[in-house]
Design an enzyme around this catalytic site. Structure first.
Site, PDB file in Angstrom:
ATOM      1  N   ARG A   1      -8.368  -0.615   4.880  1.00 31.62           N
ATOM      2  CA  ARG A   1      -7.495   0.401   4.264  1.00 31.62           C
ATOM      3  C   ARG A   1      -6.139  -0.210   3.916  1.00 31.62           C
ATOM      4  O   ARG A   1      -5.441   0.274   3.045  1.00 31.62           O
ATOM      5  CB  ARG A   1      -7.277   1.556   5.246  1.00 31.62           C
ATOM      6  CG  ARG A   1      -8.433   2.516   5.384  1.00 31.62           C
ATOM      7  CD  ARG A   1      -8.022   3.754   6.144  1.00 31.62           C
ATOM      8  NE  ARG A   1      -6.711   4.177   5.706  1.00 31.62           N
ATOM      9  CZ  ARG A   1      -5.763   4.641   6.525  1.00 31.62           C
ATOM     10  NH1 ARG A   1      -5.993   4.718   7.812  1.00 31.62           N
ATOM     11  NH2 ARG A   1      -4.592   5.015   6.057  1.00 31.62           N
TER      12      ARG A   1
ATOM     13  N   ARG B   1       0.472  14.519  13.378  1.00 33.51           N
ATOM     14  CA  ARG B   1       0.777  14.327  11.957  1.00 33.51           C
ATOM     15  C   ARG B   1       1.009  15.658  11.208  1.00 33.51           C
ATOM     16  O   ARG B   1       0.358  15.979  10.228  1.00 33.51           O
ATOM     17  CB  ARG B   1      -0.315  13.535  11.246  1.00 33.51           C
ATOM     18  CG  ARG B   1      -0.698  12.230  11.868  1.00 33.51           C
ATOM     19  CD  ARG B   1       0.371  11.181  11.944  1.00 33.51           C
ATOM     20  NE  ARG B   1       0.812  10.640  10.689  1.00 33.51           N
ATOM     21  CZ  ARG B   1       0.228   9.600  10.067  1.00 33.51           C
ATOM     22  NH1 ARG B   1      -0.830   9.054  10.565  1.00 33.51           N
ATOM     23  NH2 ARG B   1       0.714   9.153   8.921  1.00 33.51           N
TER      24      ARG B   1
ATOM     25  N   ASP C   1       4.964   0.539  12.026  1.00 36.49           N
ATOM     26  CA  ASP C   1       3.745  -0.095  11.511  1.00 36.49           C
ATOM     27  C   ASP C   1       3.608  -1.544  11.944  1.00 36.49           C
ATOM     28  O   ASP C   1       2.571  -2.163  11.681  1.00 36.49           O
ATOM     29  CB  ASP C   1       3.702  -0.017   9.976  1.00 36.49           C
ATOM     30  CG  ASP C   1       3.461   1.404   9.513  1.00 36.49           C
ATOM     31  OD1 ASP C   1       3.572   1.647   8.297  1.00 36.49           O
ATOM     32  OD2 ASP C   1       3.190   2.259  10.363  1.00 36.49           O
TER      33      ASP C   1
ATOM     34  N   CYS D   1      -4.590  12.348  13.761  1.00 38.35           N
ATOM     35  CA  CYS D   1      -5.336  11.077  13.674  1.00 38.35           C
ATOM     36  C   CYS D   1      -5.051  10.314  14.960  1.00 38.35           C
ATOM     37  O   CYS D   1      -4.433  10.837  15.887  1.00 38.35           O
ATOM     38  CB  CYS D   1      -4.860  10.287  12.465  1.00 38.35           C
ATOM     39  SG  CYS D   1      -3.191   9.659  12.675  1.00 38.35           S
TER      40      CYS D   1
ATOM     41  N   LYS E   1       0.840  -1.216   0.000  1.00 37.94           N
ATOM     42  CA  LYS E   1       0.000   0.000   0.000  1.00 37.94           C
ATOM     43  C   LYS E   1       0.865   1.252   0.000  1.00 37.94           C
ATOM     44  O   LYS E   1       0.632   2.177  -0.785  1.00 37.94           O
ATOM     45  CB  LYS E   1      -0.883   0.007   1.247  1.00 37.94           C
ATOM     46  CG  LYS E   1      -1.498   1.355   1.596  1.00 37.94           C
ATOM     47  CD  LYS E   1      -2.412   1.334   2.801  1.00 37.94           C
ATOM     48  CE  LYS E   1      -1.682   1.531   4.094  1.00 37.94           C
ATOM     49  NZ  LYS E   1      -1.395   2.924   4.481  1.00 37.94           N
ATOM     50  N   ASN E   2       1.894   1.266   0.849  1.00 36.69           N
ATOM     51  CA  ASN E   2       2.680   2.497   1.037  1.00 36.69           C
ATOM     52  C   ASN E   2       3.693   2.744  -0.068  1.00 36.69           C
ATOM     53  O   ASN E   2       4.381   3.759  -0.064  1.00 36.69           O
ATOM     54  CB  ASN E   2       3.342   2.496   2.423  1.00 36.69           C
ATOM     55  CG  ASN E   2       2.293   2.621   3.521  1.00 36.69           C
ATOM     56  OD1 ASN E   2       1.125   2.889   3.248  1.00 36.69           O
ATOM     57  ND2 ASN E   2       2.699   2.392   4.748  1.00 36.69           N
TER      58      ASN E   2
HETATM   59  C1  EPZ Z   1       4.302   6.895   6.353  1.00 38.62           C
HETATM   60  O1  EPZ Z   1       3.551   7.920   6.990  1.00 38.62           O
HETATM   61  C2  EPZ Z   1       3.387   5.690   6.273  1.00 38.62           C
HETATM   62  N1  EPZ Z   1       2.207   6.019   5.483  1.00 38.62           N
HETATM   63  C3  EPZ Z   1       2.958   5.284   7.675  1.00 38.62           C
HETATM   64  O2  EPZ Z   1       2.172   4.092   7.552  1.00 38.62           O
HETATM   65  C4  EPZ Z   1       4.207   4.962   8.495  1.00 38.62           C
HETATM   66  O3  EPZ Z   1       3.815   4.667   9.822  1.00 38.62           O
HETATM   67  C5  EPZ Z   1       5.150   6.162   8.490  1.00 38.62           C
HETATM   68  O4  EPZ Z   1       5.460   6.544   7.134  1.00 38.62           O
HETATM   69  C6  EPZ Z   1       6.460   5.867   9.210  1.00 38.62           C
HETATM   70  O5  EPZ Z   1       7.088   4.784   8.606  1.00 38.62           O
HETATM   71  C7  EPZ Z   1       2.281   5.968   4.132  1.00 38.62           C
HETATM   72  O6  EPZ Z   1       3.321   5.687   3.569  1.00 38.62           O
HETATM   73  C8  EPZ Z   1       1.016   6.250   3.375  1.00 38.62           C
HETATM   74  P1  EPZ Z   1       6.468  10.215   8.519  1.00 38.62           P
HETATM   75  P2  EPZ Z   1       4.146   9.439   7.056  1.00 38.62           P
HETATM   76  O7  EPZ Z   1       6.336  11.478   7.752  1.00 38.62           O
HETATM   77  O8  EPZ Z   1       4.837   9.730   5.775  1.00 38.62           O
HETATM   78  C9  EPZ Z   1       6.557  13.343  12.114  1.00 38.62           C
HETATM   79  C10 EPZ Z   1       0.339   2.700   7.882  1.00 38.62           C
HETATM   80  O9  EPZ Z   1      -0.084   2.138   8.900  1.00 38.62           O
HETATM   81  N2  EPZ Z   1       6.507  14.366  11.042  1.00 38.62           N
HETATM   82  O10 EPZ Z   1       7.693   9.380   8.349  1.00 38.62           O
HETATM   83  O11 EPZ Z   1       3.058  10.335   7.491  1.00 38.62           O
HETATM   84  C11 EPZ Z   1       5.220  12.592  12.223  1.00 38.62           C
HETATM   85  O12 EPZ Z   1       4.306  13.301  13.033  1.00 38.62           O
HETATM   86  C12 EPZ Z   1       0.802   4.133   7.965  1.00 38.62           C
HETATM   87  O13 EPZ Z   1       0.443   2.157   6.761  1.00 38.62           O
HETATM   88  C13 EPZ Z   1       6.652  15.708  11.385  1.00 38.62           C
HETATM   89  O14 EPZ Z   1       6.822  16.050  12.559  1.00 38.62           O
HETATM   90  O15 EPZ Z   1       5.214   9.270   8.219  1.00 38.62           O
HETATM   91  C14 EPZ Z   1       5.626  11.281  12.830  1.00 38.62           C
HETATM   92  O16 EPZ Z   1       5.750  11.447  14.230  1.00 38.62           O
HETATM   93  C15 EPZ Z   1       0.598   4.739   9.333  1.00 38.62           C
HETATM   94  N3  EPZ Z   1       6.587  16.630  10.398  1.00 38.62           N
HETATM   95  C16 EPZ Z   1       7.014  11.025  12.234  1.00 38.62           C
HETATM   96  O17 EPZ Z   1       7.481  12.300  11.767  1.00 38.62           O
HETATM   97  C17 EPZ Z   1       6.401  16.280   9.087  1.00 38.62           C
HETATM   98  O18 EPZ Z   1       6.367  17.189   8.218  1.00 38.62           O
HETATM   99  C18 EPZ Z   1       7.023  10.039  11.080  1.00 38.62           C
HETATM  100  O19 EPZ Z   1       6.214  10.559  10.063  1.00 38.62           O
HETATM  101  C19 EPZ Z   1       6.253  14.932   8.766  1.00 38.62           C
HETATM  102  C20 EPZ Z   1       6.312  13.974   9.759  1.00 38.62           C
END
Ligand code: EPZ
Length: 420
Positions: free
Chosen positions: A396, A120, A303, A115, A22-23
């Site tokens: 999802r 996020r 995850d 969420c 998915k990701n």
């Molecule tokens: C991706 O989300 C995945 N989703 C998530 O999978 C996964 O948990 C995550 O990466 C971490 O591996 C998809 O790929 C669609 P991040 P993403 O930006 O990109 C903080 C699932 O279950 N952050 O790496 O949103 C954020 O709050 C989902 O399949 C900021 O502070 O993850 C979090 O604490 C859930 N500012 C951490 O970084 C930003 O601008 C990791 O977020 C962006 C992120």
């Protein structure tokens, strides 16, 4: 609303085929906007993919999706705005920010907002786009991003997966070269880079902490097969581990499982891996693990945290899990404790899991995608019947979840119900 009914304590065995990741599929579908057309194979039939198709269609693309093959013709891009309703239906709609900036030098969408996992924010995405020359205005969680982008030397303050994807998408057709430092290294980033390079992009370093993107004029048509979903595979590994089962997990490259395989082996599972198969043979009862910390790849994936917590809730001994990626990925803990687990949670991210011999079937509620999968894993290893109320979270991220589990011996059914 779905309701999963699971009669636990069946030992799972047999073969399960993993769907496309998915990701990886989501950013690749967004990336198709930048090409002259794309055919994406092994694209999992998930509700998030359906929303992604709705977004592409709303932008003017012609999409055709059948039997896990998604064809995207991006000729008719008529607008660069994604409605609030569509953004609200899928958090990762934010990846269209980079794709639209790469395509039309303008993007209008809405911040998905917080969420169940936490706040996020998308500040890392926006700062990096600004480094490339984007003019960004934010009002009542709407974002307008515009301007012709130029290559830049960018260092992310945190290796955000989404921000890394957005910058790659913004950079592939920008003027000049972009260097992205401290970027995410997840396999899904490599898949996105592979897809774009097949269309004529010039991306190097994907999977390492520094990615270089040389801007090109055009990206031609291409075809791509989405790799297997490592998180879906890890979830079935947990289902085997909690039931003392034995599984052949096909359609995923064992090499990407890394820290998950190590953790499963530490619980006593025997694991053999190849480029397209994972074999797991679990002990009757898993052993506890001193400490697991979730981190960006190649660390233990966040995850997989919830599903692994379910396994350790039945382990022999005390385990500790520290959730370092999301500030509140813990909604599954009270539900597991309802089943007789003995898990204490400190500060929302530090779990002390005192393994118990038995979990009892209970009425449970899913609050997020992986939390819902974790409750299903626990229910498979529990005595008696569990009912999991799930507001569309599991579907999802898991294609044919109940069918795949039934095929390996689980007593599970899923029914649609009206919101109680
Ligand atoms: C991706 O989300 C995945 N989703 C998530 O999978 C996964 O948990 C995550 O990466 C971490 O591996 C998809 O790929 C669609 P991040 P993403 O930006 O990109 C903080 C699932 O279950 N952050 O790496 O949103 C954020 O709050 C989902 O399949 C900021 O502070 O993850 C979090 O604490 C859930 N500012 C951490 O970084 C930003 O601008 C990791 O977020 C962006 C992120």
């Amino acid at each position: 609303m779905e309701r999963y009914i699971i009669d636990g304590s069946r030992v799972l065995s047999g073969e399960v085929r993993i769907s496309g990741a998915k990701n990886a599929a989501l950013p690749i579908a967004a990336a198709a906007l930048l090409t002259e057309g794309a055919v994406i194979y092994n694209c999992p039939d998930l509700s998030d993919i359906r929303v992604c198709i709705d977004i592409l269609t709303s932008l003017g693309c012609k999409c055709d999706y059948r039997s896990n093959v998604l064809s995207i013709e991006p000729y008719g891009i008529s607008c660069c705005k994604i409605t609030k309703e569509l953004c609200a239906r899928m958090r990762s709609s934010v990846t269209f920010l980079g794709a639209l900036m790469g395509k039309c030098q303008r993007a209008e969408l809405y911040c998905p907002g917080g969420c169940a996992l936490g706040e996020r924010p998308i500040d890392i995405h926006l700062e990096a786009l600004a480094d490339m020359g984007a003019e960004i205005t934010c009002e009542e969680n709407g974002i307008i991003c515009k301007g012709a982008l130029r290559g830049a030397d960018i260092t992310l303050r945190y290796p955000s997966v989404g921000a890394t994807e957005n910058i790659i998408l913004a950079a592939v057709k920008a003027k000049g070269t972009t260097i992205l430092r401290n970027c995410a290294r997840e396999p899904e980033i490599c898949a996105l880079a592979d897809f774009l390079n097949m269309a004529g992009a010039r991306i190097s370093g994907a999977g390492s902490p520094v990615i270089t993107v040389e801007g090109v004029e055009r990206l031609h048509r291409c075809e791509y097969t989405v790799p297997g979903d490592r998180i879906e595979a890890g979830t079935y590994m947990c289902a085997a581990a909690i039931t003392g089962g034995e599984l052949f997990i096909r359609g995923v490259d064992g090499a990407v499982m890394g820290a998950v395989t190590e953790a499963m082996q530490a619980t006593g599972c025997v694991i053999k891996e190849s480029r397209s198969l994972i074999y797991i043979d679990a002990p009757k009862r898993p052993a506890a693990i001193d400490r697991i910390v979730t981190e960006p790849y190649p660390g233990f994936p966040t995850d997989m945290q919830a599903q692994f917590t379910s396994v350790l809730s039945k382990a022999e001994g005390m385990s500790v899990i520290e959730e370092r990626v999301f500030e509140q990925r813990n909604k599954h803990i009270p539900e597991l404790n309802k089943m007789g687990a003995d898990i204490s949670c400190t500060g929302g991210r530090y779990f002390e899991i005192n393994g118990v011999c038995r979990l009892k079937g209970s009425v449970l509620r899913a609050y997020d995608l992986r939390g819902g999968a974790a409750l299903a894993v626990a229910a498979l290893g529990a005595e008696g019947r569990s009912v999991i109320y799930d507001n569309g979270f599991i579907r999802r991220g898991y294609e044919r979840f109940a069918e795949k589990l039934s095929d390996i011996g689980a007593e599970i059914s899923c029914e649609e119900i009206n919101e109680a």
